[in-house]
Design a protein around this motif. Structure first.
Motif, mmCIF file in Angstrom:
data_model
loop_
_atom_site.group_PDB
_atom_site.id
_atom_site.type_symbol
_atom_site.label_atom_id
_atom_site.label_comp_id
_atom_site.label_asym_id
_atom_site.label_seq_id
_atom_site.Cartn_x
_atom_site.Cartn_y
_atom_site.Cartn_z
ATOM 1 N N SER A 1 0.685 -1.404 -0.040
ATOM 2 C CA SER A 1 -0.011 0.209 -0.050
ATOM 3 C C SER A 1 0.809 1.155 0.058
ATOM 4 N N GLN B 1 1.104 3.977 -2.808
ATOM 5 C CA GLN B 1 0.807 5.464 -2.496
ATOM 6 C C GLN B 1 1.941 6.343 -2.970
ATOM 7 N N ASN C 1 1.565 6.701 -6.912
ATOM 8 C CA ASN C 1 0.518 7.407 -7.177
ATOM 9 C C ASN C 1 0.890 9.012 -7.095
ATOM 10 N N THR C 2 1.590 9.266 -5.807
ATOM 11 C CA THR C 2 2.003 10.620 -5.643
ATOM 12 C C THR C 2 2.915 11.079 -6.634
#
Length: 282
Positions: free
Chosen positions: A16, A20, A23-24
């Motif tokens: 996860s 993340q 994605n950032t």
């Protein structure tokens, strides 16, 4: 068919966090340069295909990177040598190494600082294992079973450090530790198996004892997913490792009334949901 679904199935904390960070990086991307991962960010083909469609480039070597690129280090981590090359290349780096893997890397470096021999329980060709071994300050041997350990074990008087790939079977590791302690005078044991891995394996064993068939959903390149299938299979029931519900075959579930369902740490919830729907309909 009744379905017993594991509560621990699906993304772990390390996966996860890695996604993340990726994605950032995508959200912050400028007009020039690429968002790259150095190797697959995680071991799941559907997730990788989704990021590829969003423009993420998976490179295999630092030499493939160019000025202006942002490179995200995979959840499995990288070797010290590759990390050095990355910093020297001048590209922007986002470290998405799983915190548990990073902790294991550092622990191995410290425990072998005086040249102790590292004995690492894991898969020699797995990227996490290559990274862990690179932190050893002395000789290092990787083994995947007791026979391989016997072939590489150093003399009893030599100082050794025993560690493991973070996704290995805890019970097997404990058996290996007992065997080594009986014949090694100076043994340091590092607790590097992730708690999430242990919890998933324990839940898989518990579910397997209550059902007559098991389904494990996840990428076939994923070490933790394959070990979940091994754990279930060792309970003596038919076990099917599939990457998606499309891989399930009705003939494998004839006369089965209770199915267990779990999934690897890099398997999206949507794939687990789809497998559960399929099983309940058959």
């Amino acid at each position: 068919m009744d379905v017993y679904r594991a509560k621990t199935a699906g993304f772990c904390m390390g996966v996860s966090l890695a996604l993340q960070k990726l994605n950032t990086a995508l959200e912050s991307a400028g007009p020039s340069g690429r968002i790259c991962t150095l190797g697959p960010i995680i071991h799941n083909p559907q997730v990788l295909a989704d990021y590829a469609a969003r423009g993420v480039v998976c490179v295999r070597d630092v030499a493939e990177l160019a000025a202006g690129d942002v490179v995200v280090i995979r959840a499995h981590g990288i070797t010290r040598e590759v990390e050095r090359d990355l910093h020297e290349s001048g590209v922007a780096i986002v470290d998405a190494t799983c915190p548990k893997v990073k902790k294991a890397q550092i622990a191995i470096g410290r425990a072998t600082a005086r040249g102790e021999c590292l004995l690492l329980f894991g898969e020699a060709d797995h990227p996490e294992v290559r990274g862990l071994v690179s932190y050893a300050c002395g000789p290092a041997h990787v083994f995947s079973n007791v026979d391989e350990l016997a072939a590489c074990a150093p003399p009893p008087e030599e100082s050794c450090v025993l560690a493991s790939q973070t996704t290995q079977d805890k019970e097997l590791f404990q058996d290996i530790e007992k065997s080594l302690r009986s014949r090694t005078r100076n043994l340091t044991v590092l607790s590097t198996i992730c708690d999430a891995t242990r919890e998933r394996q324990e839940e898989a064993r518990h579910i397997a004892s209550r059902v007559d068939v098991m389904v494990v959903v996840g990428g076939k390149q994923s070490g933790n997913t394959r070990r979940l299938a091994d754990v279930a299979s060792l309970c003596g029931i038919a076990t099917h490792l599939v990457e998606s519900a499309e891989d399930l075959r009705a003939e494998n579930f004839c006369k089965k009334t209770r199915a267990g369902l779990t999934a690897g740490a890099s398997t999206p919830k949507s794939l687990i949901d789809a497998a559960e729907v399929w099983l309940r309909a058959h």
